[in-house]
Design a protein around this motif. Structure first.
Motif, PDB file in Angstrom:
ATOM      1  N   ASN A  31       0.845  -1.188   0.000  1.00 42.15           N
ATOM      2  CA  ASN A  31       0.000   0.000   0.000  1.00 42.15           C
ATOM      3  C   ASN A  31       0.884   1.242   0.000  1.00 42.15           C
ATOM      4  O   ASN A  31       2.110   1.144  -0.018  1.00 42.15           O
ATOM      5  N   PHE A  32       0.265   2.415  -0.003  1.00 42.18           N
ATOM      6  CA  PHE A  32       0.997   3.671  -0.137  1.00 42.18           C
ATOM      7  C   PHE A  32       2.053   3.863   0.949  1.00 42.18           C
ATOM      8  O   PHE A  32       3.078   4.499   0.714  1.00 42.18           O
ATOM      9  N   LEU A  33       1.852   3.310   2.126  1.00 42.95           N
ATOM     10  CA  LEU A  33       2.822   3.467   3.215  1.00 42.95           C
ATOM     11  C   LEU A  33       4.135   2.747   2.911  1.00 42.95           C
ATOM     12  O   LEU A  33       5.179   3.106   3.456  1.00 42.95           O
ATOM     13  N   SER A  34       4.090   1.746   2.041  1.00 46.73           N
ATOM     14  CA  SER A  34       5.270   0.948   1.706  1.00 46.73           C
ATOM     15  C   SER A  34       6.156   1.604   0.646  1.00 46.73           C
ATOM     16  O   SER A  34       7.285   1.187   0.457  1.00 46.73           O
ATOM     17  N   LEU A  35       5.625   2.602  -0.057  1.00 45.01           N
ATOM     18  CA  LEU A  35       6.339   3.189  -1.194  1.00 45.01           C
ATOM     19  C   LEU A  35       7.375   4.219  -0.757  1.00 45.01           C
ATOM     20  O   LEU A  35       7.087   5.108   0.045  1.00 45.01           O
ATOM     21  N   LYS A  36       8.562   4.083  -1.307  1.00 48.35           N
ATOM     22  CA  LYS A  36       9.642   5.032  -1.036  1.00 48.35           C
ATOM     23  C   LYS A  36       9.767   6.078  -2.143  1.00 48.35           C
ATOM     24  O   LYS A  36      10.395   7.096  -1.955  1.00 48.35           O
ATOM     25  N   ASN A  37       9.191   5.795  -3.315  1.00 48.10           N
ATOM     26  CA  ASN A  37       9.149   6.751  -4.419  1.00 48.10           C
ATOM     27  C   ASN A  37       8.002   6.365  -5.341  1.00 48.10           C
ATOM     28  O   ASN A  37       7.331   5.372  -5.120  1.00 48.10           O
ATOM     29  N   GLU A  38       7.762   7.173  -6.367  1.00 50.80           N
ATOM     30  CA  GLU A  38       6.686   6.896  -7.323  1.00 50.80           C
ATOM     31  C   GLU A  38       7.010   5.643  -8.126  1.00 50.80           C
ATOM     32  O   GLU A  38       8.160   5.434  -8.521  1.00 50.80           O
ATOM     33  N   ILE A  39       5.992   4.818  -8.358  1.00 55.07           N
ATOM     34  CA  ILE A  39       6.167   3.606  -9.154  1.00 55.07           C
ATOM     35  C   ILE A  39       5.043   3.510 -10.176  1.00 55.07           C
ATOM     36  O   ILE A  39       4.050   4.237 -10.084  1.00 55.07           O
ATOM     37  N   GLN A  40       5.202   2.592 -11.133  1.00 57.77           N
ATOM     38  CA  GLN A  40       4.194   2.342 -12.156  1.00 57.77           C
ATOM     39  C   GLN A  40       4.090   0.849 -12.397  1.00 57.77           C
ATOM     40  O   GLN A  40       5.025   0.099 -12.113  1.00 57.77           O
ATOM     41  N   GLU A  41       2.958   0.431 -12.969  1.00 60.55           N
ATOM     42  CA  GLU A  41       2.804  -0.980 -13.342  1.00 60.55           C
ATOM     43  C   GLU A  41       3.888  -1.359 -14.340  1.00 60.55           C
ATOM     44  O   GLU A  41       4.259  -0.567 -15.194  1.00 60.55           O
ATOM     45  N   GLY A  42       4.414  -2.563 -14.199  1.00 62.57           N
ATOM     46  CA  GLY A  42       5.439  -3.070 -15.094  1.00 62.57           C
ATOM     47  C   GLY A  42       6.856  -2.702 -14.686  1.00 62.57           C
ATOM     48  O   GLY A  42       7.817  -3.213 -15.255  1.00 62.57           O
ATOM     49  N   GLU A  43       6.984  -1.851 -13.692  1.00 60.76           N
ATOM     50  CA  GLU A  43       8.298  -1.393 -13.254  1.00 60.76           C
ATOM     51  C   GLU A  43       8.965  -2.422 -12.335  1.00 60.76           C
ATOM     52  O   GLU A  43       8.310  -3.085 -11.541  1.00 60.76           O
ATOM     53  N   LYS A  44      10.283  -2.534 -12.467  1.00 59.66           N
ATOM     54  CA  LYS A  44      11.081  -3.397 -11.585  1.00 59.66           C
ATOM     55  C   LYS A  44      11.319  -2.653 -10.277  1.00 59.66           C
ATOM     56  O   LYS A  44      11.643  -1.464 -10.280  1.00 59.66           O
ATOM     57  N   VAL A  45      11.154  -3.363  -9.163  1.00 59.94           N
ATOM     58  CA  VAL A  45      11.325  -2.747  -7.852  1.00 59.94           C
ATOM     59  C   VAL A  45      12.135  -3.641  -6.924  1.00 59.94           C
ATOM     60  O   VAL A  45      12.226  -4.852  -7.125  1.00 59.94           O
ATOM     61  N   ASN A  46      12.725  -3.021  -5.930  1.00 58.85           N
ATOM     62  CA  ASN A  46      13.348  -3.708  -4.801  1.00 58.85           C
ATOM     63  C   ASN A  46      12.388  -3.553  -3.628  1.00 58.85           C
ATOM     64  O   ASN A  46      11.766  -2.498  -3.463  1.00 58.85           O
TER      65      ASN A  46
END
Length: 66
Positions: A31-46
């Protein structure tokens, strides 16, 4: 852990959430609390994967720097 954002429901305010398919083949809720920066669908994340009584979830989600 690394993974790919498979679904992201960006809503107004604090209601955004989504799912990441981890490299382990499992799906993780975030959820939004977990995000450290803006992301999008299909994007690779750590992210850090964890588990509770509701299932798998991701924390510290941020885009991969290549």
């Amino acid at each position: 852990m690394q993974g790919t954002v498979t679904r992201y429901f960006k809503k107004h305010g604090k209601n955004s959430y989504g799912f990441i398919k981890g490299h382990d083949g499992e799906f993780y809720y975030f959820n939004f609390l977990s995000l450290k920066n803006e992301i999008q669908e299909g994007e690779k994340v750590n992210f850090n994967g964890d588990k509770n009584d509701k299932g798998l979830f991701a924390t510290e989600v941020k885009t991969c720097v290549i």
